[in-house]
Design a protein around this motif. Structure first.
Motif, short mmCIF file in Angstrom:
data_model
loop_
_atom_site.label_atom_id
_atom_site.label_comp_id
_atom_site.label_asym_id
_atom_site.label_seq_id
_atom_site.Cartn_x
_atom_site.Cartn_y
_atom_site.Cartn_z
N HIS A 75 0.83 -1.21 0.00
CA HIS A 75 0.00 0.00 0.00
C HIS A 75 0.87 1.27 0.00
O HIS A 75 0.67 2.17 -0.80
N VAL A 76 1.87 1.29 0.88
CA VAL A 76 2.73 2.48 0.97
C VAL A 76 3.52 2.66 -0.34
O VAL A 76 3.65 3.78 -0.84
N ALA A 77 3.99 1.56 -0.91
CA ALA A 77 4.73 1.64 -2.18
C ALA A 77 3.84 2.19 -3.29
O ALA A 77 4.28 3.02 -4.10
N GLN A 78 2.57 1.75 -3.33
CA GLN A 78 1.65 2.26 -4.35
C GLN A 78 1.43 3.76 -4.17
O GLN A 78 1.38 4.51 -5.15
N ILE A 79 1.32 4.21 -2.93
CA ILE A 79 1.09 5.64 -2.68
C ILE A 79 2.29 6.46 -3.15
O ILE A 79 2.15 7.39 -3.94
N VAL A 80 3.48 6.12 -2.67
CA VAL A 80 4.65 6.97 -2.99
C VAL A 80 4.95 6.93 -4.49
O VAL A 80 5.51 7.89 -5.04
N ASP A 81 4.53 5.87 -5.14
CA ASP A 81 4.78 5.75 -6.58
C ASP A 81 3.82 6.61 -7.41
O ASP A 81 4.08 6.87 -8.58
N ASN A 82 2.72 7.03 -6.80
CA ASN A 82 1.68 7.70 -7.59
C ASN A 82 1.31 9.09 -7.09
O ASN A 82 0.33 9.69 -7.55
N ILE A 83 2.11 9.63 -6.21
CA ILE A 83 1.72 10.85 -5.52
C ILE A 83 2.20 12.12 -6.22
O ILE A 83 1.66 13.19 -6.03
N SER A 84 3.22 11.98 -7.05
CA SER A 84 3.91 13.16 -7.56
C SER A 84 3.04 13.99 -8.51
O SER A 84 2.28 13.47 -9.31
N PHE A 85 3.24 15.30 -8.42
CA PHE A 85 2.57 16.27 -9.31
C PHE A 85 2.89 15.96 -10.77
O PHE A 85 2.06 16.06 -11.65
N ARG A 86 4.14 15.56 -11.02
CA ARG A 86 4.61 15.37 -12.40
C ARG A 86 3.92 14.20 -13.09
O ARG A 86 3.82 14.15 -14.30
N GLY A 88 0.85 13.40 -13.08
CA GLY A 88 -0.37 13.88 -13.71
C GLY A 88 -1.33 12.77 -14.06
O GLY A 88 -1.67 11.94 -13.21
N SER A 89 -1.73 12.69 -15.32
CA SER A 89 -2.78 11.76 -15.71
C SER A 89 -2.29 10.31 -15.78
O SER A 89 -3.09 9.39 -15.90
N ASP A 90 -0.96 10.10 -15.73
CA ASP A 90 -0.43 8.73 -15.76
C ASP A 90 -0.59 8.03 -14.41
O ASP A 90 -0.39 6.82 -14.32
#
Ligand code: ADP
Ligand code: NI
Length: 186
Positions: A75-86, A88-90
């Motif tokens: 769960h934590v890995a999924q969050i940190v992998d998808n949190i960045s502003f950059r 975006g839609s990906d």
């Protein structure tokens, strides 16, 4: 993160952790997931690793050395992998815990802290805070960054407590900009 400059030192991580805890206390979610994701959210960011995104890998490595169950690590890995502003839609959708940490990270770009971080960034990368005339759009400036990104962040927030905190921080920045420009003009 201790050695990171330009607004991403461990002080940033600490503020994100504290804001995330505050938001979690109001909206719920798993507090441990929120805390771990807040602590690890920038550790593997590509900008600290020669442009290579290491968030999930480093999170798995660090939590793997601790007594953390597999579901929590995933769960934590999924969050940190998808949190960045950059991203975006990906980006994949974030859980409530991920939304909380994303909001806390974005809040740290606003208010008095946001002003200081922008000035620090400019000092490190040789970018002026403001230039005369109507040139903030033509030349990259700190003040231009306020308009391009920071004053747009509130619309991207996920949770109501974060929107409330953002309103207050944004109002303070507007006051700062008005005073700054008035002084600039003399
Ligand atoms: P994050 O790690 O949250 O995605 P960034 O690395 O984009 O954030 O930026 C962190 C801080 O650095 C921002 O809050 C902002 O104050 C400052 N910053 C980033 N990019 C710029 C820029 N182009 N001009 C001025 N300041 C910037
Ligand atoms: Ni961050």
């Amino acid at each position: 993160m201790t050695g990171q400059q330009a607004g991403h030192g461990f002080d940033h991580v600490g503020r994100v952790l504290r804001s995330a805890r505050k938001i979690q206390a109001e909206v719920g979610g798993d507090r441990t997931i929120v805390e771990l994701a807040a602590l690890l959210h920038d550790v593997g960011d590509a900008k600290f690793h020669d442009g290579i995104e290491m968030s999930a890998a480093l999170t798995r490595q660090i939590l793997g050395e601790l007594d953390v169950d597999e579901d929590t690590v995933d769960h934590v890995a999924q969050i940190v992998d998808n949190i960045s502003f950059r991203k975006g839609s990906d980006a994949e959708p974030l859980s409530l815990e991920g939304q909380i940490v994303q909001d806390a990270d974005r809040l740290d770009a606003l208010g008095a802290i946001g002003i200081v971080r922008t000035i620090e960034y400019g000092a490190v990368f040789g970018q002026p805070f403001h230039v005369s005339g109507n040139n903030d759009a033509a030349q990259k400036t700190g003040l231009g960054h306020f308009d391009e990104k920071l004053f747009r962040l509130h619309a991207l927030l996920n949770t109501e407590p974060a929107r409330r905190m953002a309103r207050q921080r944004e109002a303070f920045m507007r006051t700062f900009v008005d005073q700054f420009l008035a002084e600039w003009e003399g």
